[in-house]
Design a protein around this motif. Structure first.
Motif, PDB file in Angstrom:
ATOM      1  N   ARG A  84       0.841  -1.199   0.000  1.00 54.75           N
ATOM      2  CA  ARG A  84       0.000   0.000   0.000  1.00 54.75           C
ATOM      3  C   ARG A  84       0.873   1.245   0.000  1.00 54.75           C
ATOM      4  O   ARG A  84       1.861   1.313   0.728  1.00 54.75           O
ATOM      5  CB  ARG A  84      -0.929   0.020   1.217  1.00 54.75           C
ATOM      6  CG  ARG A  84      -2.027  -1.034   1.168  1.00 54.75           C
ATOM      7  CD  ARG A  84      -2.995  -0.883   2.346  1.00 54.75           C
ATOM      8  NE  ARG A  84      -4.146  -1.776   2.209  1.00 54.75           N
ATOM      9  CZ  ARG A  84      -4.167  -3.022   2.646  1.00 54.75           C
ATOM     10  NH1 ARG A  84      -3.096  -3.526   3.258  1.00 54.75           N
ATOM     11  NH2 ARG A  84      -5.241  -3.765   2.480  1.00 54.75           N
ATOM     12  N   ASP A 139       0.349   5.179   0.720  1.00 50.73           N
ATOM     13  CA  ASP A 139      -0.639   6.098   1.310  1.00 50.73           C
ATOM     14  C   ASP A 139      -2.005   5.431   1.442  1.00 50.73           C
ATOM     15  O   ASP A 139      -3.043   6.040   1.178  1.00 50.73           O
ATOM     16  CB  ASP A 139      -0.752   7.381   0.486  1.00 50.73           C
ATOM     17  CG  ASP A 139       0.430   8.316   0.712  1.00 50.73           C
ATOM     18  OD1 ASP A 139       0.935   8.370   1.849  1.00 50.73           O
ATOM     19  OD2 ASP A 139       0.844   8.990  -0.247  1.00 50.73           O
ATOM     20  N   GLY A 140      -1.997   4.161   1.823  1.00 45.03           N
ATOM     21  CA  GLY A 140      -3.231   3.426   2.071  1.00 45.03           C
ATOM     22  C   GLY A 140      -3.858   2.784   0.861  1.00 45.03           C
ATOM     23  O   GLY A 140      -4.749   1.944   0.994  1.00 45.03           O
ATOM     24  N   GLU A 141      -3.374   3.118  -0.349  1.00 38.76           N
ATOM     25  CA  GLU A 141      -3.932   2.534  -1.578  1.00 38.76           C
ATOM     26  C   GLU A 141      -3.220   1.225  -1.901  1.00 38.76           C
ATOM     27  O   GLU A 141      -1.990   1.162  -1.911  1.00 38.76           O
ATOM     28  CB  GLU A 141      -3.777   3.498  -2.744  1.00 38.76           C
ATOM     29  CG  GLU A 141      -4.287   2.925  -4.069  1.00 38.76           C
ATOM     30  CD  GLU A 141      -3.944   3.792  -5.264  1.00 38.76           C
ATOM     31  OE1 GLU A 141      -4.348   3.404  -6.388  1.00 38.76           O
ATOM     32  OE2 GLU A 141      -3.272   4.823  -5.092  1.00 38.76           O
ATOM     33  N   ASP A 142      -3.981   0.188  -2.185  1.00 32.62           N
ATOM     34  CA  ASP A 142      -3.427  -1.108  -2.562  1.00 32.62           C
ATOM     35  C   ASP A 142      -2.892  -1.013  -3.985  1.00 32.62           C
ATOM     36  O   ASP A 142      -3.641  -1.067  -4.957  1.00 32.62           O
ATOM     37  CB  ASP A 142      -4.515  -2.182  -2.467  1.00 32.62           C
ATOM     38  CG  ASP A 142      -4.012  -3.565  -2.891  1.00 32.62           C
ATOM     39  OD1 ASP A 142      -2.809  -3.703  -3.200  1.00 32.62           O
ATOM     40  OD2 ASP A 142      -4.832  -4.502  -2.905  1.00 32.62           O
ATOM     41  N   ILE A 143      -1.552  -0.878  -4.102  1.00 29.43           N
ATOM     42  CA  ILE A 143      -0.963  -0.734  -5.435  1.00 29.43           C
ATOM     43  C   ILE A 143      -0.643  -2.084  -6.062  1.00 29.43           C
ATOM     44  O   ILE A 143      -0.180  -2.145  -7.208  1.00 29.43           O
ATOM     45  CB  ILE A 143       0.288   0.161  -5.403  1.00 29.43           C
ATOM     46  CG1 ILE A 143       1.391  -0.447  -4.532  1.00 29.43           C
ATOM     47  CG2 ILE A 143      -0.056   1.568  -4.946  1.00 29.43           C
ATOM     48  CD1 ILE A 143       2.718   0.310  -4.597  1.00 29.43           C
ATOM     49  N   ARG A 161       0.349   6.014 -12.877  1.00 32.95           N
ATOM     50  CA  ARG A 161      -0.057   6.958 -11.828  1.00 32.95           C
ATOM     51  C   ARG A 161       0.674   6.662 -10.527  1.00 32.95           C
ATOM     52  O   ARG A 161       1.099   7.576  -9.816  1.00 32.95           O
ATOM     53  CB  ARG A 161      -1.571   6.887 -11.621  1.00 32.95           C
ATOM     54  CG  ARG A 161      -2.103   7.892 -10.610  1.00 32.95           C
ATOM     55  CD  ARG A 161      -3.615   7.843 -10.531  1.00 32.95           C
ATOM     56  NE  ARG A 161      -4.094   6.523 -10.132  1.00 32.95           N
ATOM     57  CZ  ARG A 161      -4.125   6.100  -8.860  1.00 32.95           C
ATOM     58  NH1 ARG A 161      -3.705   6.883  -7.881  1.00 32.95           N
ATOM     59  NH2 ARG A 161      -4.581   4.902  -8.578  1.00 32.95           N
ATOM     60  N   VAL A 162       0.843   5.387 -10.221  1.00 32.78           N
ATOM     61  CA  VAL A 162       1.570   5.011  -9.003  1.00 32.78           C
ATOM     62  C   VAL A 162       3.029   5.444  -9.110  1.00 32.78           C
ATOM     63  O   VAL A 162       3.594   6.011  -8.164  1.00 32.78           O
ATOM     64  CB  VAL A 162       1.481   3.490  -8.769  1.00 32.78           C
ATOM     65  CG1 VAL A 162       2.426   3.064  -7.639  1.00 32.78           C
ATOM     66  CG2 VAL A 162       0.053   3.090  -8.435  1.00 32.78           C
ATOM     67  N   VAL A 198      -4.808  -1.442 -10.779  1.00 29.48           N
ATOM     68  CA  VAL A 198      -4.199  -0.151 -10.479  1.00 29.48           C
ATOM     69  C   VAL A 198      -3.539   0.427 -11.729  1.00 29.48           C
ATOM     70  O   VAL A 198      -3.053  -0.300 -12.602  1.00 29.48           O
ATOM     71  CB  VAL A 198      -3.162  -0.302  -9.331  1.00 29.48           C
ATOM     72  CG1 VAL A 198      -1.859  -0.929  -9.837  1.00 29.48           C
ATOM     73  CG2 VAL A 198      -2.883   1.031  -8.667  1.00 29.48           C
ATOM     74  N   ASP A 202      -3.095  -4.215  -6.432  1.00 25.80           N
ATOM     75  CA  ASP A 202      -4.348  -4.534  -7.109  1.00 25.80           C
ATOM     76  C   ASP A 202      -4.091  -4.526  -8.618  1.00 25.80           C
ATOM     77  O   ASP A 202      -3.568  -3.542  -9.157  1.00 25.80           O
ATOM     78  CB  ASP A 202      -5.405  -3.485  -6.748  1.00 25.80           C
ATOM     79  CG  ASP A 202      -6.788  -3.815  -7.279  1.00 25.80           C
ATOM     80  OD1 ASP A 202      -6.886  -4.335  -8.420  1.00 25.80           O
ATOM     81  OD2 ASP A 202      -7.775  -3.549  -6.582  1.00 25.80           O
TER      82      ASP A 202
END
Length: 250
Positions: free
Chosen positions: A63, A65-69, A78-79, A74, A71
Motif C-alpha cells: 500500500r 498512502d493506504g492505496e493497494d498498489i 499513476r503510481v 491499479v 491490485d
C-alpha cells in the motif's frame, strides 16, 4: 495524511523455485529513512522493484498512502509518478544532454510543458551543484555526477517515496562521498526514503531504522546504533562481522 507512506504485508515473490521475498512485512512512515542491509541475494533489490511495480508480487499487499498498489486494476503509471527510484547503474540516455535526461519523463509521460520542466530541472540541478552541467552529455560527467543527475531525475515529480538501490556500488571509492552527501541533504529535507546499501557507515548516519534481510525476510530491525552495534540475531551478527572483516582487509 495519516498512516504510513508505505506498507508491505505478507509479501511473497518467487522466481522459478527460488523464494526471493518470503512473507515480508514493512511499514515506512512519512519523513522516515529506512535502510535495508543484507548479503547479495537477500531480497533488498527485489523488495524495491516490487514497491515500484517493476516486479509483480505473488502474494501479499503493498500500500502507498493506504492505496493497494498490488491490485491488478491499479494504474501503474499513476503510481510511479508518486515513487522515485534510482538504481546502481545510472541509466542515463547517452545521446541526451543532462537537461534532456532530467526533463524527458515529465514532458513525455506527464505532459509537462518544456519551459516549466526545464525551469524546475535547472533549479534542481543547481541544488545538487550541477547547474553548469545542464548542457553536458553523460560521458562528460564523472560517475558521481551521473548518479546525482539520476537522483535529480527521480525527484522531478516530487515523489512521496524515494527508493535507492545500491546507488554507490558502481562508483569509484573517491566518488561515493558526494552521492552520499546528497542523500543526507534529502534526509534533512524530510524526503521519505527506502535505501538498499552495503555502506554501513552511511546506514549509521542517514537511517532512522535499519532492517537486516536474510532469505527474503526481515530478521531484525531497529535504530542504527542498536542494530549495528548490538544486533540480537546471530545471522545479523555474522553478517556484520563479515562486512567488518572485508573492510579491515582492504
Amino acid at each position: 495524511m495519516t498512516g504510513p507512506v508505505l506498507s508491505m504485508t505478507g509479501v511473497r515473490k518467487v522466481f522459478g523455485t527460488t523464494v526471493v521475498l518470503d512473507d515480508l512485512s514493512l511499514s515506512v512512515s512519512e519523513h522516515e529513512v529506512v535502510v535495508l542491509i543484507g548479503a547479495s541475494g537477500s531480497g533488498k533489490s527485489t523488495l524495491l522493484r516490487c514497491v515500484n511495480l517493476l516486479e509483480t508480487v505473488d502474494d501479499g499487499v503493498i500500500r502507498l498512502d493506504g492505496e493497494d498498489i498490488t491490485d491488478p486494476r491499479v494504474n501503474v503509471d499513476r503510481v510511479r509518478r508518486r515513487i522515485g527510484i534510482v538504481f546502481q547503474s545510472f541509466n542515463l540516455f547517452p545521446h541526451l544532454s543532462v537537461l534532456d535526461n532530467v526533463t524527458l519523463a515529465p514532458r513525455l509521460v506527464h505532459s509537462r510543458a518544456r519551459a516549466s520542466a526545464e525551469e524546475h530541472a535547472r533549479a534542481m540541478l543547481d541544488r545538487v551543484g550541477l547547474a553548469d552541467k545542464a548542457s553536458s552529455y553523460p560521458d562528460r560527467l564523472s560517475g558521481g555526477q551521473q548518479q546525482r543527475v539520476a537522483i535529480v531525475r527521480a525527484l522531478m515529480n516530487e515523489p512521496r517515496l524515494l527508493l535507492l538501490d545500491e546507488i554507490t556500488s558502481a562508483l569509484d571509492p573517491e566518488l561515493v562521498g558526494e552521492v552520499l552527501a546528497l542523500v543526507g541533504e534529502l534526509r534533512g529535507q524530510g524526503v521519505t526514503m527506502v535505501i538498499a546499501t552495503h555502506e554501513m557507515s552511511f546506514a549509521r548516519q542517514v537511517a532512522d531504522r535499519v532492517c537486516f534481510l536474510d532469505g527474503g525476510r526481515i530478521l531484525e530491525s531497529g535504530p542504527p546504533a542498536e542494530l549495528l552495534d548490538a544486533p540480537r540475531d546471530p545471522r545479523t551478527r555474522q553478517f556484520l562481522r563479515r562486512i567488518a572483516g572485508a573492510y579491515s582487509s582492504e
